[in-house]
Design a protein around this motif. Structure first.
Motif, PDB file in Angstrom:
ATOM      1  N   ILE A 149       0.854  -1.191   0.000  1.00  0.00           N
ATOM      2  CA  ILE A 149       0.000   0.000   0.000  1.00  0.00           C
ATOM      3  C   ILE A 149       0.890   1.240   0.000  1.00  0.00           C
ATOM      4  O   ILE A 149       1.691   1.428   0.915  1.00  0.00           O
ATOM      5  N   PRO A 150       0.797   2.087  -1.028  1.00  0.00           N
ATOM      6  CA  PRO A 150       1.673   3.263  -1.114  1.00  0.00           C
ATOM      7  C   PRO A 150       1.280   4.342  -0.116  1.00  0.00           C
ATOM      8  O   PRO A 150       0.139   4.379   0.359  1.00  0.00           O
ATOM      9  N   SER A 151       2.206   5.219   0.174  1.00  0.00           N
ATOM     10  CA  SER A 151       1.961   6.271   1.164  1.00  0.00           C
ATOM     11  C   SER A 151       1.262   7.487   0.564  1.00  0.00           C
ATOM     12  O   SER A 151       0.835   8.374   1.289  1.00  0.00           O
ATOM     13  N   ASN A 152       1.135   7.536  -0.775  1.00  0.00           N
ATOM     14  CA  ASN A 152       0.461   8.672  -1.409  1.00  0.00           C
ATOM     15  C   ASN A 152      -0.060   8.248  -2.780  1.00  0.00           C
ATOM     16  O   ASN A 152       0.073   7.089  -3.175  1.00  0.00           O
ATOM     17  N   GLN A 153      -0.631   9.184  -3.490  1.00  0.00           N
ATOM     18  CA  GLN A 153      -1.220   8.896  -4.803  1.00  0.00           C
ATOM     19  C   GLN A 153      -0.414   9.525  -5.939  1.00  0.00           C
ATOM     20  O   GLN A 153      -0.982   9.924  -6.964  1.00  0.00           O
ATOM     21  N   ASP A 154       0.886   9.598  -5.762  1.00  0.00           N
ATOM     22  CA  ASP A 154       1.750  10.134  -6.816  1.00  0.00           C
ATOM     23  C   ASP A 154       1.563   9.340  -8.116  1.00  0.00           C
ATOM     24  O   ASP A 154       1.425   8.116  -8.097  1.00  0.00           O
ATOM     25  N   ARG A 155       1.566  10.022  -9.231  1.00  0.00           N
ATOM     26  CA  ARG A 155       1.470   9.447 -10.576  1.00  0.00           C
ATOM     27  C   ARG A 155       0.125   8.795 -10.851  1.00  0.00           C
ATOM     28  O   ARG A 155      -0.051   8.132 -11.880  1.00  0.00           O
ATOM     29  N   LEU A 156      -0.847   8.974  -9.949  1.00  0.00           N
ATOM     30  CA  LEU A 156      -2.138   8.331 -10.161  1.00  0.00           C
ATOM     31  C   LEU A 156      -2.835   8.855 -11.405  1.00  0.00           C
ATOM     32  O   LEU A 156      -3.401   8.082 -12.183  1.00  0.00           O
ATOM     33  N   ASP A 157      -2.769  10.162 -11.632  1.00  0.00           N
ATOM     34  CA  ASP A 157      -3.410  10.748 -12.818  1.00  0.00           C
ATOM     35  C   ASP A 157      -2.796  10.204 -14.102  1.00  0.00           C
ATOM     36  O   ASP A 157      -3.513   9.858 -15.050  1.00  0.00           O
ATOM     37  N   LYS A 158      -1.454  10.104 -14.121  1.00  0.00           N
ATOM     38  CA  LYS A 158      -0.780   9.570 -15.314  1.00  0.00           C
ATOM     39  C   LYS A 158      -1.162   8.101 -15.521  1.00  0.00           C
ATOM     40  O   LYS A 158      -1.414   7.670 -16.663  1.00  0.00           O
ATOM     41  N   SER A 159      -1.236   7.340 -14.450  1.00  0.00           N
ATOM     42  CA  SER A 159      -1.608   5.926 -14.555  1.00  0.00           C
ATOM     43  C   SER A 159      -3.023   5.775 -15.097  1.00  0.00           C
ATOM     44  O   SER A 159      -3.283   4.934 -15.976  1.00  0.00           O
ATOM     45  N   GLU A 160      -3.950   6.601 -14.604  1.00  0.00           N
ATOM     46  CA  GLU A 160      -5.335   6.512 -15.071  1.00  0.00           C
ATOM     47  C   GLU A 160      -5.459   6.899 -16.540  1.00  0.00           C
ATOM     48  O   GLU A 160      -6.282   6.335 -17.274  1.00  0.00           O
ATOM     49  N   ARG A 161      -4.642   7.850 -16.988  1.00  0.00           N
ATOM     50  CA  ARG A 161      -4.675   8.222 -18.419  1.00  0.00           C
ATOM     51  C   ARG A 161      -4.249   7.035 -19.284  1.00  0.00           C
ATOM     52  O   ARG A 161      -4.844   6.777 -20.339  1.00  0.00           O
ATOM     53  N   LEU A 162      -3.215   6.313 -18.850  1.00  0.00           N
ATOM     54  CA  LEU A 162      -2.750   5.159 -19.618  1.00  0.00           C
ATOM     55  C   LEU A 162      -3.765   4.024 -19.579  1.00  0.00           C
ATOM     56  O   LEU A 162      -3.985   3.348 -20.594  1.00  0.00           O
ATOM     57  N   ILE A 163      -4.381   3.801 -18.431  1.00  0.00           N
ATOM     58  CA  ILE A 163      -5.424   2.769 -18.334  1.00  0.00           C
ATOM     59  C   ILE A 163      -6.573   3.103 -19.289  1.00  0.00           C
ATOM     60  O   ILE A 163      -7.087   2.226 -19.999  1.00  0.00           O
ATOM     61  N   ARG A 164      -6.946   4.359 -19.320  1.00  0.00           N
ATOM     62  CA  ARG A 164      -8.028   4.789 -20.214  1.00  0.00           C
ATOM     63  C   ARG A 164      -7.611   4.607 -21.671  1.00  0.00           C
ATOM     64  O   ARG A 164      -8.416   4.170 -22.519  1.00  0.00           O
TER      65      ARG A 164
END
Length: 536
Positions: A82-97
């Motif tokens: 479990i990570p301590s923050n949501q870093d790079r989450l937006d970039k990850s969601e763009r790639l998933i999309r």
């Protein structure tokens, strides 16, 4: 022909997107990266005990849609960390999309990842996580012998007696060559796969949407490519080779023996790989992350009801709409909202209490690791997960069920005092001891766990415990419908404490003697009267 194979592979990738993998899961190999990785920056590393409680291996087999063994190892680590923050989450969601919408992107990515679908790819992690074989103290003799062979071969036309020197050195070299075979075989799976890893990373980095994903990637690829020529020597001839090919490999083997090429190249490469562990891990991480994101896109595509959770970094309510367990076919969904209080569940066996607790646990885990949940909506704070669901005797260490439970819950109490938000999942607390002490100790422990920033989900058969904790816990229950000959469960979460008791009725349905049934009813009535008198 090549174009035809490419079309078939693309078609297979297209058909497999969104579907559960039909594969053999070798968890000893899948776990290699996770077991040897340091997790200093993690919010929490999920314990083996909690994994067992949440049926993690079975869940992983459902969640995993990766295309490479590297991605599979990376995803396993991601789900247990479990990570301590949501870093790079937006970039990850763009790639998933992008994976979900662009078939050609999926095909290009899958083609690159397919280079690493061989089981030998599991061993790449050894190159940057394990200790490498060290040169023996007498390694300088290998260089001397190699030089002697070369010099003798060059001077042999001038002085024929050097043939005997060459023959003697060859015999010594033969022994060293086969001594080194063990060292070679230890690295024969990992080193050739490193070439494939570099090739896969290069192909992926050429895809527009992945450029800039890792700024140092080109440097890492270049470092590995510099070793590619020497690494290509570590190849065995095919057992089904033709006579010409067999002769070719025999000549190559003689050359390796005469000049001791294999030990010189092997230890030279290992020295270089030891210096470039971070570059190898950078390639592994890049490929693994892309494969994991493709896997998440495939998971969401193949799941009828899934959602992106809302995660808060501060204390906030835990709220779920139409939440369900992903491993249960045609699962019943449930809704719940937890704010200032925790949750205590009552109900009979098989009514759904433990499954609901596991549902909360597995959805919390997937929310915090892969940003995906199974339900209409799920919001929660960032929490650590601890559990005491599946406990058994440890006979090898002479520990009883109760003692194992005591140690597990002690760790929970210690974790509850650290100031971080926690989710505690417990099934039938202290069921390994007598009723009076079970209720007394259970009440004290559950009151302690729910303090500070903690959520507790606990099930119990002790209705007295529900009465004692109603100021600190919201009460819910699961119930069954008992007919003349049947017992039916609806698995729906209901507010309040369980009021009806059907255990004796179920005994009656299953043909217990009437004398047993009547005595059980009579004793239950007497005990209820005693309890009422004590309460008054």
């Amino acid at each position: 022909m090549i174009f035809s194979r490419k079309k078939k592979r693309d078609k297979a990738d297209l058909n497999s997107f969104g579907k559960i993998k039909e594969d053999v899961f070798n968890f000893d190999q899948i776990e290699r990266y996770f077991r040897n990785k340091k997790h200093e920056d993690s919010f929490q590393v999920l314990s083996d005990k909690t994994c067992q409680d949440l049926d993690f291996d079975e869940s992983f087999m459902f969640l995993d849609r990766t295309r490479s063994k590297v991605g599979q190892q990376y995803l396993y680590n991601k789900l247990r960390n479990i990570p301590s923050n949501q870093d790079r989450l937006d970039k990850s969601e763009r790639l998933i999309r992008a994976f979900s919408e662009d078939v050609e992107l999926r095909n290009k990515t899958s083609r690159a990842l397919s280079l690493l679908d061989d089981n030998d790819s599991y061993y790449i992690t050894a190159l940057f996580q394990d200790e490498h074989i060290q040169e023996p103290k007498w390694f300088f003799m290998i260089r001397i012998l190699s030089f002697t062979s070369l010099l003798s071969l060059i001077l042999f036309p001038i002085n024929g007696k050097l043939f005997f020197v060459l023959l003697g050195v060859f015999i010594i070299n033969l022994g060293i060559h086969f001594w080194n075979k063990r060292n070679l075989y230890l690295n024969l799976k990992s080193i050739p796969q490193l070439i494939k890893l570099s090739g896969a990373a290069r192909q992926l980095n050429e895809i527009a949407c992945f450029k800039g994903f890792d700024a140092t990637l080109k440097v890492s690829i270049k470092v590995i490519d510099q070793l590619k020529f020497r690494m290509s020597f570590f190849k065995l001839g095919s057992s089904s080779a033709s006579e010409f090919e067999a002769l070719f490999w025999f000549v190559i083997e003689l050359v390796k023996i005469v000049f001791l090429l294999e030990p010189l190249l092997l230890f030279g490469i290992l020295r270089q790989l030891d210096k470039n562990r971070s570059e190898i891990e950078a390639l592994f991480t890049f490929v693994g992350e892309i494969d994991a994101l493709l896997s998440i896109a495939s998971l969401r595509e193949g799941t009828d009801k899934c959602c992106i959770p809302e995660i808060s970094e501060e204390k906030s309510p835990l709220s779920a709409e139409a939440l369900y367990h992903p491993l249960i076919v045609n699962a019943i969904t449930n809704c719940i909202r937890v704010n200032d209080k925790s949750v205590l569940l009552t109900g009979s066996n098989m009514s759904g209490k433990t499954t609901f607790i596991r549902t909360i646990g597995i959805n919390t885990l997937t929310a915090l690791t892969i940003n995906t949940c199974f339900g209409q909506s799920f919001s929660l704070p960032r929490m650590r997960i601890f559990s005491a669901i599946r406990i058994s005797d440890d006979l090898l260490n002479d520990k009883s069920y109760y003692f194992e439970e005591v140690l597990t819950i002690k760790k929970m109490i210690e974790a509850s005092q650290c100031g971080k938000m926690n989710l505690f999942l417990l099934d039938e607390i202290f069921k390994g001891t007598n009723t009076v002490e079970r209720i007394s100790a259970g009440k004290a422990v559950l009151s302690s766990l729910t303090q500070l920033n903690n959520f507790v989900f606990v099930s119990t058969h002790d209705l007295e415990l529900a009465d004692l904790l109603q100021e600190e816990y919201d009460l819910y229950h699961f119930s069954e419908i008992v007919g003349n000959k049947t017992v039916d469960f609806d698995y729906k979460l209901k507010e309040g404490k369980l009021m009806n008791r059907n255990a004796i009725k179920i005994l009656q349905i299953n043909g217990y003697p009437e004398s047993v049934i009547q005595e059980a009813y009579s004793l239950a009535l007497e005990m209820d009267e005693v309890l009422c008198m004590n309460n008054n």
